[in-house]
Design a protein around this motif. Sequence first.
Motif, PDB file in Angstrom:
ATOM      1  N   UNK A  34      40.358  32.564  -2.626  1.00  0.00           N
ATOM      2  CA  UNK A  34      41.704  32.464  -3.172  1.00  0.00           C
ATOM      3  C   UNK A  34      41.603  32.200  -4.673  1.00  0.00           C
ATOM      4  N   UNK A  35      42.597  32.626  -5.408  1.00  0.00           N
ATOM      5  CA  UNK A  35      42.560  32.494  -6.866  1.00  0.00           C
ATOM      6  C   UNK A  35      43.056  31.140  -7.349  1.00  0.00           C
ATOM      7  N   UNK A  36      43.690  30.380  -6.483  1.00  0.00           N
ATOM      8  CA  UNK A  36      44.228  29.077  -6.867  1.00  0.00           C
ATOM      9  C   UNK A  36      43.233  27.978  -6.535  1.00  0.00           C
ATOM     10  N   UNK A  37      43.537  26.784  -7.006  1.00  0.00           N
ATOM     11  CA  UNK A  37      42.707  25.634  -6.660  1.00  0.00           C
ATOM     12  C   UNK A  37      42.703  25.441  -5.151  1.00  0.00           C
ATOM     13  N   UNK A  38      41.558  25.047  -4.633  1.00  0.00           N
ATOM     14  CA  UNK A  38      41.435  24.771  -3.205  1.00  0.00           C
ATOM     15  C   UNK A  38      42.154  23.453  -2.924  1.00  0.00           C
ATOM     16  N   UNK A  39      43.057  23.453  -1.957  1.00  0.00           N
ATOM     17  CA  UNK A  39      43.744  22.201  -1.619  1.00  0.00           C
ATOM     18  C   UNK A  39      42.750  21.111  -1.204  1.00  0.00           C
ATOM     19  N   UNK A  40      43.078  19.895  -1.533  1.00  0.00           N
ATOM     20  CA  UNK A  40      42.201  18.741  -1.276  1.00  0.00           C
ATOM     21  C   UNK A  40      41.694  18.710   0.162  1.00  0.00           C
ATOM     22  N   UNK A  41      42.582  18.998   1.114  1.00  0.00           N
ATOM     23  CA  UNK A  41      42.204  18.899   2.522  1.00  0.00           C
ATOM     24  C   UNK A  41      41.243  20.006   2.966  1.00  0.00           C
ATOM     25  N   UNK A  42      41.016  21.009   2.124  1.00  0.00           N
ATOM     26  CA  UNK A  42      40.099  22.103   2.456  1.00  0.00           C
ATOM     27  C   UNK A  42      38.795  22.057   1.675  1.00  0.00           C
ATOM     28  N   UNK A  43      38.651  21.080   0.783  1.00  0.00           N
ATOM     29  CA  UNK A  43      37.456  21.027  -0.062  1.00  0.00           C
ATOM     30  C   UNK A  43      36.169  20.910   0.743  1.00  0.00           C
ATOM     31  N   UNK A  44      36.167  20.104   1.789  1.00  0.00           N
ATOM     32  CA  UNK A  44      34.946  19.914   2.588  1.00  0.00           C
ATOM     33  C   UNK A  44      34.537  21.211   3.280  1.00  0.00           C
ATOM     34  N   UNK A  45      35.489  21.925   3.870  1.00  0.00           N
ATOM     35  CA  UNK A  45      35.127  23.157   4.555  1.00  0.00           C
ATOM     36  C   UNK A  45      34.775  24.264   3.562  1.00  0.00           C
TER      37      UNK A  45
END
Length: 65
Positions: A34-45
């Motif tokens: 994705x071109x946007x920042x990765x949401x905090x809750x998805x950073x680990x995956x």
Amino acid sequence: MKYMVNYDCIGCGLCEGACPEVFSMTDDGVAVAIETDVPEELLASAEEAKNGCPVLAIEEVKPGS
């Protein structure tokens, strides 16, 4: 944090399997992020997907790059 998939991608789909909210496969058979920042809750995956890439094709995009 953002990620990008470089030209080393072999289209194995492991990243999409680990984090489909961030990585997907194109019609050309390679992955994109994705071109946007990765949401905090998805950073680990997303990090798991990066670390699991067999050809190290996933890179972190540094702010200002």
